[in-house]
Design a protein around this motif. Structure first.
Motif, PDB file in Angstrom:
ATOM      1  N   GLU A  52      44.566  62.027  13.304  1.00  0.00           N
ATOM      2  CA  GLU A  52      45.203  62.428  14.961  1.00  0.00           C
ATOM      3  C   GLU A  52      45.054  63.913  15.167  1.00  0.00           C
ATOM      4  O   GLU A  52      44.944  64.265  16.409  1.00  0.00           O
ATOM      5  N   ASN A  53      45.307  64.585  14.176  1.00  0.00           N
ATOM      6  CA  ASN A  53      45.496  66.167  14.321  1.00  0.00           C
ATOM      7  C   ASN A  53      43.890  66.624  14.316  1.00  0.00           C
ATOM      8  O   ASN A  53      43.632  68.053  14.736  1.00  0.00           O
ATOM      9  N   GLY A  54      42.991  66.010  13.757  1.00  0.00           N
ATOM     10  CA  GLY A  54      41.553  66.399  13.815  1.00  0.00           C
ATOM     11  C   GLY A  54      41.379  67.153  12.543  1.00  0.00           C
ATOM     12  O   GLY A  54      40.724  68.461  12.613  1.00  0.00           O
ATOM     13  N   GLY A  55      42.094  66.981  11.382  1.00  0.00           N
ATOM     14  CA  GLY A  55      42.035  67.927  10.169  1.00  0.00           C
ATOM     15  C   GLY A  55      43.310  68.680  10.115  1.00  0.00           C
ATOM     16  O   GLY A  55      44.166  68.468  10.411  1.00  0.00           O
ATOM     17  N   TRP A  56      43.062  69.810   9.309  1.00  0.00           N
ATOM     18  CA  TRP A  56      44.156  70.886   9.324  1.00  0.00           C
ATOM     19  C   TRP A  56      43.920  71.876  10.483  1.00  0.00           C
ATOM     20  O   TRP A  56      42.903  72.726  10.132  1.00  0.00           O
ATOM     21  N   VAL A  57      44.719  72.011  11.260  1.00  0.00           N
ATOM     22  CA  VAL A  57      44.259  72.737  12.675  1.00  0.00           C
ATOM     23  C   VAL A  57      45.206  73.937  12.771  1.00  0.00           C
ATOM     24  O   VAL A  57      45.263  74.589  13.733  1.00  0.00           O
ATOM     25  N   HIS A  58      46.043  74.436  11.609  1.00  0.00           N
ATOM     26  CA  HIS A  58      47.321  75.390  11.879  1.00  0.00           C
ATOM     27  C   HIS A  58      46.928  76.543  11.226  1.00  0.00           C
ATOM     28  O   HIS A  58      46.810  76.550   9.814  1.00  0.00           O
ATOM     29  N   HIS A  59      46.866  77.571  11.731  1.00  0.00           N
ATOM     30  CA  HIS A  59      46.280  78.689  10.954  1.00  0.00           C
ATOM     31  C   HIS A  59      46.788  79.987  11.423  1.00  0.00           C
ATOM     32  O   HIS A  59      46.318  81.128  11.073  1.00  0.00           O
ATOM     33  N   LEU A  60      47.993  79.880  11.869  1.00  0.00           N
ATOM     34  CA  LEU A  60      49.046  81.121  11.814  1.00  0.00           C
ATOM     35  C   LEU A  60      49.415  81.747  10.407  1.00  0.00           C
ATOM     36  O   LEU A  60      49.133  81.228   9.383  1.00  0.00           O
ATOM     37  N   LEU A  61      50.281  82.613  10.576  1.00  0.00           N
ATOM     38  CA  LEU A  61      50.371  83.114   9.093  1.00  0.00           C
ATOM     39  C   LEU A  61      51.603  82.321   8.531  1.00  0.00           C
ATOM     40  O   LEU A  61      51.610  82.303   7.086  1.00  0.00           O
ATOM     41  N   THR A  62      52.089  81.638   9.309  1.00  0.00           N
ATOM     42  CA  THR A  62      53.004  80.494   8.462  1.00  0.00           C
ATOM     43  C   THR A  62      52.634  79.043   8.857  1.00  0.00           C
ATOM     44  O   THR A  62      53.346  78.446   9.713  1.00  0.00           O
TER      45      THR A  62
ATOM     46  N   SER B 287      58.132  73.290   3.903  1.00  0.00           N
ATOM     47  CA  SER B 287      58.594  74.612   3.381  1.00  0.00           C
ATOM     48  C   SER B 287      57.408  75.119   2.346  1.00  0.00           C
ATOM     49  O   SER B 287      57.523  74.977   1.464  1.00  0.00           O
ATOM     50  N   GLY B 288      56.279  75.612   3.064  1.00  0.00           N
ATOM     51  CA  GLY B 288      54.954  76.161   2.053  1.00  0.00           C
ATOM     52  C   GLY B 288      54.214  75.172   1.228  1.00  0.00           C
ATOM     53  O   GLY B 288      52.979  74.991   1.513  1.00  0.00           O
ATOM     54  N   THR B 289      54.695  74.444   0.314  1.00  0.00           N
ATOM     55  CA  THR B 289      54.240  73.734  -0.402  1.00  0.00           C
ATOM     56  C   THR B 289      54.847  72.375  -0.872  1.00  0.00           C
ATOM     57  O   THR B 289      55.988  72.213  -0.556  1.00  0.00           O
ATOM     58  N   GLY B 290      54.491  71.360  -1.601  1.00  0.00           N
ATOM     59  CA  GLY B 290      55.052  70.248  -1.927  1.00  0.00           C
ATOM     60  C   GLY B 290      55.260  69.161  -1.101  1.00  0.00           C
ATOM     61  O   GLY B 290      56.717  68.894  -0.902  1.00  0.00           O
ATOM     62  N   PHE B 291      54.384  68.766  -0.201  1.00  0.00           N
ATOM     63  CA  PHE B 291      54.532  67.790   0.829  1.00  0.00           C
ATOM     64  C   PHE B 291      53.371  67.038   0.913  1.00  0.00           C
ATOM     65  O   PHE B 291      52.392  67.123   0.311  1.00  0.00           O
ATOM     66  N   LEU B 292      54.007  65.660   1.553  1.00  0.00           N
ATOM     67  CA  LEU B 292      52.746  64.595   1.673  1.00  0.00           C
ATOM     68  C   LEU B 292      52.642  64.301   3.147  1.00  0.00           C
ATOM     69  O   LEU B 292      53.646  64.222   3.987  1.00  0.00           O
ATOM     70  N   ILE B 293      51.389  64.262   3.491  1.00  0.00           N
ATOM     71  CA  ILE B 293      50.944  63.862   4.803  1.00  0.00           C
ATOM     72  C   ILE B 293      50.348  62.506   4.949  1.00  0.00           C
ATOM     73  O   ILE B 293      49.113  62.494   4.018  1.00  0.00           O
ATOM     74  N   HIS B 294      50.687  61.566   5.695  1.00  0.00           N
ATOM     75  CA  HIS B 294      49.938  60.424   5.804  1.00  0.00           C
ATOM     76  C   HIS B 294      48.356  60.571   6.523  1.00  0.00           C
ATOM     77  O   HIS B 294      48.383  61.583   7.406  1.00  0.00           O
ATOM     78  N   SER B 295      47.533  59.868   6.088  1.00  0.00           N
ATOM     79  CA  SER B 295      46.147  60.107   6.515  1.00  0.00           C
ATOM     80  C   SER B 295      46.059  59.798   8.051  1.00  0.00           C
ATOM     81  O   SER B 295      45.155  60.791   8.615  1.00  0.00           O
ATOM     82  N   ASP B 296      47.016  59.002   8.622  1.00  0.00           N
ATOM     83  CA  ASP B 296      46.599  59.007  10.039  1.00  0.00           C
ATOM     84  C   ASP B 296      47.067  60.149  10.997  1.00  0.00           C
ATOM     85  O   ASP B 296      46.629  60.617  11.799  1.00  0.00           O
ATOM     86  N   VAL B 297      48.125  61.004  10.377  1.00  0.00           N
ATOM     87  CA  VAL B 297      48.414  62.512  10.853  1.00  0.00           C
ATOM     88  C   VAL B 297      47.222  63.432  10.975  1.00  0.00           C
ATOM     89  O   VAL B 297      46.973  64.061  11.719  1.00  0.00           O
ATOM     90  N   ILE B 298      46.618  63.307   9.641  1.00  0.00           N
ATOM     91  CA  ILE B 298      45.378  64.054   9.514  1.00  0.00           C
ATOM     92  C   ILE B 298      44.211  63.673  10.414  1.00  0.00           C
ATOM     93  O   ILE B 298      43.730  64.716  11.232  1.00  0.00           O
TER      94      ILE B 298
END
Length: 425
Positions: A225-235, A212-223
Motif C-alpha cells: 500500500e505504501n509502495g515500498g519503504w517511502v520514509h526518509h526523514l532523519l527519524t 522505535s528504531g528497530t525490532g518491528f514487524l510489518i505486514h506485506s500489505d502495508v508495504i
C-alpha cells in the motif's frame, strides 16, 4: 526592578509547569494502566497459524556484530523454512557483506553516497526481493539493525500478535550493554520504560503503539500500500509510525518478543545520534503536525493515538529547557540581588530544578523496579543508574536546542559490543 523581574520569571515558570503537567498527566495514567495490563496479561495459549517472514537488515560497516545477529535469527524456535534473512551491505568498506553471506544471509550490496540512510537501504532490499525473489511469498517483514540480538522465541511470540490482526507490531527492547556506564544505562532505561509503560498500556487500551528504531514487524500489505519503504526523514521510524496512525492503523506491541541492542557509550557519539533524533522529531512534526491535529479534531477511532503522537512529537523538550533555564535565572538573579531575596527565590528556583529531577527519577525508579530481573547489570549499578538517569535526560535539553538551528545529516554509529545471545543469558 530585579525583584519585579524575578517575580515575572517565577510566574512564567509556574504557568509553564501547569501546562506541562496537564498535557502529560495521561502518561502518569499510563503507568497505572501498565500495572493492570501486566496482571491481566496471562491468557490461555492457543495454537495459531504460522506465517512466512523475511528479515530486512540494513548494515554499514558492521563486520563485528552482523554474524551474531544472523546466528540468533537462525536459532529461533520457529520453522527455519518459514523465514529468510536479507542483508543490505550499505556503502560498506569492510567485510560486512562477506561475513553476512558466510553466516547464511542473502546479501545485496548498495553503493550510493548521494542518498544515504536506513530508509534507502530498506527500500533497496524490498526492491531486490521484488525483482529477484518474487517467487517467495512473505506475509510480513521484520526490520532489525545489525547490532541487535534476538531471544530464541522472538518470531514465535511476534507471530501470535500478527495473528491478532495487527499489521504493524513492535517488541520489547532490552540492552546488550546496560552496565557499561551512565550513558548506556540512560538509553536502555528509557527504552524499557517506552516498551512497558508506554506501548503496553497503549496496547491494553487498544490505541496505537509506536515503532522505535528497530525490532518491528510489518505486514506485506502495508508495504504494498505504501509502495515500498517511502520514509526518509532523519527519524524514519517515527515518520513511519505517524504516517500509519494518520491513516488509521493501530500498531501493536508484543512484550514477550525480546531483542537486545547496543547503546553508544561515548558522549560524543551519543550527542551525534540524539542530535539526529531531535532534528528528525522536528522534521516529522513540521511535516505531519497539521494532519495529526486534524486527526485529533476530526478523527473517529484514532483521536487518542493522534493526540499521543502529537505529544510525543511536540517540541516539549524546548518547554522543559525554558523551564530549567528559567529556574537557573531565578537562582542567579536572587544571588546577585543579595541576601534579602535569597530565601524567597533561591529556594524557589532550586525547588523547580529539583522537581524536574524528581519527576524523571520517578520514571527511572518505576521502570527499574518493575524490570529488575530483565536488566543485565549488577544490583548496585541498577540502583546507581536510577540516580544518573535524570542527568542523562537533562542532556537532551542542549541537544534539542542545537537541533533547532544546526543542519544535520545521517551518519552511522559504530557498534563494537560483540556478544551472543548466550552471553546475555
Amino acid at each position: 526592578m530585579v525583584k519585579d523581574l524575578l517575580e515575572m520569571v517565577s510566574q512564567f515558570i509556574f504557568y509553564l509547569g501547569i501546562v506541562f503537567t496537564l498535557l502529560f498527566l495521561y502518561k502518569v495514567f499510563y503507568i497505572f494502566v501498565a500495572f493492570k495490563a501486566r496482571r491481566d496479561h496471562s491468557q490461555e495459549e492457543k495454537e495459531v497459524p504460522l506465517h512466512k517472514y523475511a528479515f530486512l537488515i540494513p548494515a554499514r560497516n558492521e563486520e563485528l556484530v552482523i554474524g551474531q545477529l544472523i546466528q540468533s535469527i537462525k536459532n529461533q524456535n520457529y520453522p527455519r523454512e518459514l523465514y529468510d534473512i536479507y542483508v543490505c551491505a550499505d556503502n560498506c568498506t569492510d567485510q560486512t557483506a562477506e561475513i553476512a553471506r558466510q553466516a547464511g544471509a542473502i546479501v545485496t550490496e548498495r553503493f550510493n553516497k548521494e542518498v544515504v540512510g536506513k530508509g534507502y537501504a530498506l527500500n533497496h532490499l524490498l526492491n531486490i526481493i521484488k525483482r529477484d525473489y518474487s517467487s517467495e511469498s512473505y506475509d510480513g517483514y521484520f526490520v532489525f539493525d545489525a547490532d541487535n540480538l534476538l531471544d530464541e522465541n522472538y518470531i514465535q511470540e511476534m507471530n501470535k500478535t500478527f495473528n491478532q490482526g495487527y499489521r504493524v507490531t513492535t517488541s520489547y527492547r532490552n540492552s546488550k550493554n546496560y552496565d557499561e556506564n551512565w550513558i548506556t544505562s540512560g538509553y536502555a532505561l528509557w527504552f524499557l520504560y517506552e516498551a512497558e509503560f508506554l506501548n503496553r498500556p497503549r496496547m491494553y487500551l487498544k490505541t496505537s503503539c509506536a515503532v522505535s528504531g528497530t525490532g518491528f514487524l510489518i505486514h506485506s500489505d502495508v508495504i504494498k500500500e505504501n509502495g515500498g519503504w517511502v520514509h526518509h526523514l532523519l527519524t524514519e521510524d517515527i515518520e513511519f509510525t505517524v504516517a500509519q496512525i494518520i491513516k488509521g492503523e493501530k500498531i501493536g506491541y508484543c512484550g514477550k518478543a525480546v531483542f537486545y541492542d547496543e547503546q553508544p557509550s561515548i558522549f560524543s557519539e551519543s550527542w551525534k545520534q540524539r542530535l539526529r533524533w531531535a532534528k528528525g522529531f522536528y522534521q516529522v512534526f513540521m511535516r505531519y503536525g497539521k494532519d495529526l491535529m486534524n486527526g485529533i479534531i476530526r478523527g473517529k477511532g484514532n483521536r487518542v493515538s493522534c493526540f499521543d503522537m502529537m505529544m510525543t512529537l511536540a517540541p516539549i523538550i524546548i518547554v522543559s529547557f525554558l523551564s530549567l533555564v528559567g529556574n537557573i535565572v531565578v537562582l542567579l538573579l536572587a544571588l546577585l540581588e543579595g541576601e534579602g531575596l535569597f530565601n524567597e527565590y533561591v529556594f524557589r528556583g532550586a525547588g523547580g530544578i529539583l522537581s524536574i529531577y524528581v519527576f524523571l527519577f520517578f520514571f527511572g525508579l518505576i521502570t527499574t523496579t518493575m524490570e529488575w530481573n530483565k536488566i543485565r547489570c549488577s544490583n548496585w549499578k541498577k540502583i546507581f543508574y536510577m540516580f544518573t538517569f535524570p542527568l542523562f535526560m537533562f542532556t537532551y535539553l542542549p541537544i534539542s536546542l542545537v537541533a533547532l538551528f544546526k543542519k544535520i545529516e545521517w551518519k552511522p554509529i559504530q557498534h563494537t559490543v560483540v556478544k551472543s545471545i548466550d552471553d546475555l543469558r
